[in-house]
Design a protein around this motif. Sequence first.
Motif, PDB file in Angstrom:
ATOM      1  N   GLY A 122      -8.111   6.473   0.804  1.00  0.00           N
ATOM      2  CA  GLY A 122      -6.813   6.005   0.654  1.00  0.00           C
ATOM      3  C   GLY A 122      -5.990   7.472   1.353  1.00  0.00           C
ATOM      4  O   GLY A 122      -6.395   8.361   1.390  1.00  0.00           O
ATOM      5  N   GLN A 149       0.856  -1.277  -0.055  1.00  0.00           N
ATOM      6  CA  GLN A 149       0.039  -0.019  -0.046  1.00  0.00           C
ATOM      7  C   GLN A 149       0.757   1.282   0.133  1.00  0.00           C
ATOM      8  O   GLN A 149       2.144   1.104  -0.156  1.00  0.00           O
ATOM      9  N   PRO A 191      -8.489   4.365   6.081  1.00  0.00           N
ATOM     10  CA  PRO A 191      -8.338   3.423   4.669  1.00  0.00           C
ATOM     11  C   PRO A 191      -9.688   2.744   4.539  1.00  0.00           C
ATOM     12  O   PRO A 191      -9.954   2.279   3.358  1.00  0.00           O
ATOM     13  N   THR A 193      -5.214   0.224  -2.061  1.00  0.00           N
ATOM     14  CA  THR A 193      -5.495   1.404  -1.165  1.00  0.00           C
ATOM     15  C   THR A 193      -5.743   0.904   0.143  1.00  0.00           C
ATOM     16  O   THR A 193      -5.826   1.775   1.331  1.00  0.00           O
TER      17      THR A 193
END
Length: 340
Positions: free
Chosen positions: A183, A40, A148, A76
């Motif tokens: 994200g 990520q 997230p 993400t």
Amino acid sequence: MGLFFKRAAVFAAAALALVPLSLAAGAAHAETGTVRLAKQFGISYLPMTVMEELNLIEKQASAKGFALKTEWLRFTGGSGMNEALISGNLDIAAGGVGPMLTIWARTRGNLKVKGIAALNAMPLYLVSVNPNVKTIKDFTSADKIALPAVKTSIQAVTLQMAAEQAFGAGQQNKLDSLTVSMGHPDAQLTMMGGKSEVTAHFGSSPFQELELKDPRAHKVLDSYQVLGGPHTFNVIWTTEKFATENPKALAAVLAALEEANALIRKDPAAMAALWIKAEGSKMSVDEAVAIIKAPENEWTTTPKKVLSYLDYMHRAGLVGATTKDWKDIFFPAIHGAPGG
């Protein structure tokens, strides 16, 4: 390099122990030629970036006498990785403890997903640009908290734990209605842009440090305070099928991860420059080095306080299984980690 190869041998032996005797012969021919890994955004994934940019997995495999290629993907959030892992489109996921514990609990009767190792121990900051929000008790319906993934990300779980501590038993979901999935890069831009209802971001490094450079931003919460000390932030995980059928590949990945963390500790400036170039970051090397060398940040494969998260998630009904032994959550190759 002797240390790396010595640790790699230990990992290989432990990984081989995963293979049932009845499958040993077949598994020897089932080793994959390509490992598909995902990561990520953020400097917390620095070990993965080092592994990718310096071809450390390929290097460790070659040192053991076999060829291994890698394919790198980017997500993400951990929930997307878990979907890819379940569908067979990904071999090794990397993300926060929350998503890993979620899929561990859900797949105990089939895929049996477990952790391979930790990537680090790092604190997570809840940052806000609302001057009226000094603690999480000050959030109102006018605020939105970007993180997230609602409910499942480590940030979301940590926020629930903090809410329970602040508001009392049974109040862990009090702030859930304020959270939105986003994200880290988008969350930072949205909050700092000041033109949306997102007034807070529960993020990670380097986004939290960059946000705090702006005089409008301030720290509301620190995850180390919630957990009562340093805890694992990111981990890597996979299915029992992959671990069983690919012990040599798994050993190469672990040895590469150990090497990456050792390089980060040994030469933070060089690894910071490597990360900045690979990510196209606008951070300076000095800014990245400051994060890498911060005393609260540990570049270690040893899991820390994972059970603290699991205990809460099970009690809150976020996962349907629990254990009192962290080794039940991770494959044997990391069981001997010092301080685990």
